[in-house]
Enzyme design. Structure first.
Site, PDB file in Angstrom:
ATOM      1  N   HIS A   5       7.456  -9.299   9.648  1.00 39.53           N
ATOM      2  CA  HIS A   5       8.461  -9.408   8.628  1.00 39.53           C
ATOM      3  C   HIS A   5       9.265 -10.666   9.008  1.00 39.53           C
ATOM      4  CE1 HIS A   5      10.984  -8.450   5.262  1.00 39.53           C
ATOM      5  NE2 HIS A   5      11.994  -8.465   5.870  1.00 39.53           N
TER       6      HIS A   5
ATOM      7  N   LEU B 162       0.921  -1.178   0.073  1.00 35.24           N
ATOM      8  CA  LEU B 162       0.136  -0.025   0.031  1.00 35.24           C
ATOM      9  C   LEU B 162       0.880   1.118   0.128  1.00 35.24           C
ATOM     10  CD1 LEU B 162      -2.529  -1.229   2.777  1.00 35.24           C
ATOM     11  CD2 LEU B 162      -2.655  -1.269   0.311  1.00 35.24           C
TER      12      LEU B 162
ATOM     13  N   ASP C 147       8.983  -1.888   5.020  1.00 29.48           N
ATOM     14  CA  ASP C 147       9.701  -2.728   6.152  1.00 29.48           C
ATOM     15  C   ASP C 147      10.483  -1.633   6.527  1.00 29.48           C
ATOM     16  OD1 ASP C 147       8.777  -5.013   5.455  1.00 29.48           O
ATOM     17  OD2 ASP C 147      10.103  -5.450   4.130  1.00 29.48           O
TER      18      ASP C 147
END
Length: 235
Positions: free
Chosen positions: A129, A109, A165
């Site tokens: 993650h 996104l 991330d």
């Protein structure tokens, strides 16, 4: 405080969340998937915002046949990430979602999702993650760790932002790389840790958000200060 989970695949993270008793009020997906069926079976509201509908044709050179064989078109398509991100944010907000947990969601996104409605989801989207961020960001984290000869990998729970991330880290747990590990064996051990660490971190995050002070802090902070104030740390 209404929690939504975003899914794209098998729903194993969603199953872990539900198994830990997290109050998931909505499950949203970008494609038809098992995760939606898990939610339906559990009596949880679902919404499908298909990314396929946001694939748009890329204009080709005029006067010639495109790669798809149609005159005047290139036959190529691109993903309207901004349009999709806004549509998903509106769908969640329209169902009174306050906090979002990505649970194997396969669509990246952009900033319009987090800033939609005056920043409704800024600081309120969590993700997990398979590495100890900031090491090995991106889709191939486990493969990259092995290729680099890392002696440990792990799981990171972080606040999602528009940069992939790169958001504030809330919790981490290390997983050693063993002799003979390949991408599959290492990733499976990381997933085992993830299914414990992620739900616990979400629960703590929700508890903090329930207070007026916590909600203001979460909505307004970036960087390491968020992790410090919410009390999360690396195990």
């Amino acid at each position: 405080m209404r929690l939504a989970a975003l899914v794209s695949g098998t729903g194993s993270i969603l199953e872990a969340m539900l198994g830990c008793g997290l109050p998931v009020g909505l499950v949203a997906a970008d494609r038809a998937c098992r995760g939606l069926r898990i939610a339906t079976d559990a009596g949880i509201e679902t919404v499908l915002v298909e990314r396929e509908y946001w694939m748009v044709e890329v204009a080709g050179r005029s006067g010639g046949a495109g790669a798809g064989g149609e005159s005047g078109g290139s036959g190529r398509r691109r993903f309207d990430r901004d349009g999709y991100s806004c549509e998903l944010a509106a769908a969640l907000a329209g169902r009174d979602v306050d906090v979002v947990a990505m649970a194997g969601f396969g669509t990246v996104l952009d900033g319009s999702f987090f800033e939609w409605g005056g920043g409704r989801y800024r600081g309120r989207v969590l993700n997990t993650h398979p590495s100890l961020l900031p090491a090995f960001p991106g889709w191939y984290a486990v493969r990259d760790a092995l290729a680099a000869g890392a002696t440990e990998s792990g799981c990171t729970v972080h606040v999602a932002i528009s940069e992939v991330d790169a958001g504030p880290v809330l919790a981490q747990r290390a997983v050693p790389v063993l002799a003979g590990d390949d991408e599959t064996t290492l990733h499976e051990r990381i997933k085992t840790v993830e299914r414990e660490l992620y739900p616990a971190t979400i629960a703590a995050f929700l508890e903090r958000c329930e207070t007026d002070e916590g909600a203001a802090l979460v909505g307004g902070l970036t960087g390491g200060r968020l992790a410090a104030i919410t009390g999360f740390r690396r195990d």
